[in-house]
Enzyme design. Structure first.
Site, short mmCIF file in Angstrom:
data_model
loop_
_atom_site.label_atom_id
_atom_site.label_comp_id
_atom_site.label_asym_id
_atom_site.label_seq_id
_atom_site.Cartn_x
_atom_site.Cartn_y
_atom_site.Cartn_z
N ASP A 37 0.85 -1.19 0.00
CA ASP A 37 0.00 0.00 0.00
C ASP A 37 0.88 1.23 0.00
O ASP A 37 1.99 1.21 0.55
CB ASP A 37 -0.91 0.01 1.23
CG ASP A 37 -2.08 0.97 1.10
OD1 ASP A 37 -3.22 0.49 0.97
OD2 ASP A 37 -1.87 2.20 1.10
N LYS A 42 0.02 1.71 7.33
CA LYS A 42 -1.26 0.98 7.35
C LYS A 42 -1.04 -0.47 6.94
O LYS A 42 -1.56 -1.41 7.56
CB LYS A 42 -2.24 1.65 6.39
CG LYS A 42 -3.60 0.93 6.24
CD LYS A 42 -4.42 1.02 7.50
CE LYS A 42 -5.90 0.78 7.25
NZ LYS A 42 -6.23 -0.49 6.60
N GLY A 81 -7.79 2.23 -4.72
CA GLY A 81 -8.65 3.20 -5.40
C GLY A 81 -9.35 4.06 -4.36
O GLY A 81 -9.18 3.85 -3.15
N SER A 103 -1.37 4.79 -13.41
CA SER A 103 -0.14 5.29 -12.81
C SER A 103 0.64 4.19 -12.11
O SER A 103 1.86 4.08 -12.25
CB SER A 103 -0.48 6.41 -11.82
OG SER A 103 0.67 6.86 -11.15
N VAL A 122 -10.44 -6.09 -8.21
CA VAL A 122 -11.57 -5.90 -7.32
C VAL A 122 -12.01 -4.44 -7.32
O VAL A 122 -13.19 -4.14 -7.13
CB VAL A 122 -11.21 -6.34 -5.88
CG1 VAL A 122 -12.42 -6.23 -4.96
CG2 VAL A 122 -10.67 -7.77 -5.87
N SER A 123 -11.07 -3.53 -7.53
CA SER A 123 -11.34 -2.09 -7.49
C SER A 123 -12.45 -1.72 -8.48
O SER A 123 -12.61 -2.33 -9.53
CB SER A 123 -10.08 -1.31 -7.83
OG SER A 123 -8.99 -1.68 -7.01
N PRO A 125 -14.45 1.24 -10.98
CA PRO A 125 -15.42 0.37 -11.65
C PRO A 125 -14.72 -0.88 -12.21
O PRO A 125 -13.85 -0.77 -13.08
CB PRO A 125 -15.98 1.24 -12.77
CG PRO A 125 -14.87 2.19 -13.09
CD PRO A 125 -14.16 2.45 -11.79
N ARG A 155 -25.31 -11.72 -3.70
CA ARG A 155 -26.37 -10.96 -3.04
C ARG A 155 -27.75 -11.40 -3.54
O ARG A 155 -28.71 -11.50 -2.76
CB ARG A 155 -26.18 -9.47 -3.32
CG ARG A 155 -25.07 -8.81 -2.51
CD ARG A 155 -24.83 -7.39 -2.97
NE ARG A 155 -23.91 -6.67 -2.09
CZ ARG A 155 -23.29 -5.55 -2.42
NH1 ARG A 155 -23.49 -5.00 -3.62
NH2 ARG A 155 -22.46 -4.97 -1.56
N HIS A 179 -21.06 -4.40 -12.88
CA HIS A 179 -21.23 -4.47 -11.42
C HIS A 179 -21.89 -3.20 -10.93
O HIS A 179 -21.49 -2.09 -11.27
CB HIS A 179 -19.88 -4.65 -10.74
CG HIS A 179 -19.91 -4.43 -9.26
ND1 HIS A 179 -20.70 -5.17 -8.41
CD2 HIS A 179 -19.26 -3.53 -8.48
CE1 HIS A 179 -20.53 -4.75 -7.17
NE2 HIS A 179 -19.66 -3.76 -7.19
#
Length: 321
Positions: A37, A42, A81, A103, A122-123, A125, A155, A179
């Site tokens: 990260d 973190k 993101g 980037s 996963v990020s 959009p 879901r 999604h």
């Protein structure tokens, strides 16, 4: 039998990335997890916290590192993101996250560091960012998979199960397309205890045919709003997407040719060209294997085509092609 060692890199240690790493550790999916990260403190904190579960979970080395440390990874999970802010349009957010991803790829050349890894996007959009990873890295499409509509489908299964008052494992249901709130549900593929859902509602639940369509629409709307409801209540969603991501990772490492609704590149499938979106895909040890193009009734195909046209306009507006 000695189990093959597996290394998974998680890029981004926000709520989603950290929860994915935690879930992977609990389930013993891999032998090593490296967290990366921009906020190194973190990442270090998350790695320490998870590694301190070591005495009560399957053995796994969890540590934080730099992009160079993803070398040798079997799977790289991209979660970084920014989230959507009040007053910000969906397109504005998409443009920001596309810029961040481009980037990172350009500055760190992650595809050169881990050229043989499978990349899970996963990020959000997720459809657009899956395309960007494929295009900007030049990796083969089998190595890049987006979580797509996997979370939406999970879901939906839960929502159908609650409505029909059955265990969620008695339900099969899928969501196709983009999604989020632009997805579509092919109800023709939804079954409850092996029965088509409309038949189940009519014969088992005693609903009239005109009632059923209204109920299915309510279930769909509830599924679409589920994420926003969680965000309003607790500020973010991360447990369900983490579990869905681990579901995909387990399908990859087990190499059992599982079929899941994930994002991949479409080049003529369902009439769509040069974009990524959520469709049924067979996945295995080498990543994406093939799209399972299920025939849809005319009305569902028409709706799906409209959704794909809308997504195509998003790709054009973001100028990612």
């Amino acid at each position: 039998m000695v189990q093959k060692k597996r290394k998974i890199a998680v890029l981004g240690t926000g709520n989603v990335g950290a929860t994915i790493a935690y879930a992977l550790t609990l389930q013993g999916v891999c032998s090593e997890i490296v967290l990366v990260d921009i906020n190194k403190e973190k990442a270090e904190g998350e790695a320490l916290d998870i590694s301190q579960c070591g005495a009560c979970v399957p053995s796994c080395k969890v540590w934080n590192g730099e992009y160079a440390d993803i070398a040798g990874s079997d799977i790289v999970v991209i979660t970084f993101g920014v989230g959507r802010k009040p007053g910000q349009t969906r397109l504005d957010l998409a443009a920001i996250n596309v810029g961040i991803l481009k980037s990172v790829i350009k500055e760190n050349q992650i595809d050169k560091i881990a050229p043989d890894a499978l990349y899970i996007v996963v990020s959000n959009p997720v459809d657009v960012l899956t395309y960007v990873v494929m295009k900007d890295t030049g990796l083969p499409k089998n190595q890049v998979i987006g979580t797509g509509t996997l979370l939406d489908s999970n879901r939906l299964q839960q929502a159908v199960a609650e409505y029909c008052k059955v265990d969620v494992h008695n339900v099969t249901a899928y969501v196709f397309g983009e999604h989020g709130d632009a997805c579509m549900t092919p109800w023709s593929l939804c079954t409850v205890c092996g029965m088509p859902i409309r038949e189940y509602c009519e014969k088992i639940m005693g609903l009239q045919k005109d009632q059923i369509e209204a109920e299915l629409e309510n279930i769909y709307k509830g599924m679409v709003a589920a994420g926003s409801k969680v965000i309003k209540a607790k500020g973010a969603t991360f447990y369900a997407i983490a579990a869905s991501t681990v579901q995909l990772i387990k399908a990859l490492v087990s190499d059992t040719e599982t079929i899941l609704p994930v994002a991949t590149y479409l080049d003529g499938t369902y009439g769509a060209k040069d974009l990524c979106t959520g469709v049924l895909c067979k996945v295995g040890g080498n990543g994406f294997k093939q799209i399972v193009e299920v025939p849809l009734p005319e009305d569902e195909m028409k709706l799906f085509s409209e959704k794909l046209e809308s997504l195509d306009k998003t790709f054009e507006a973001l100028n990612v092609r």
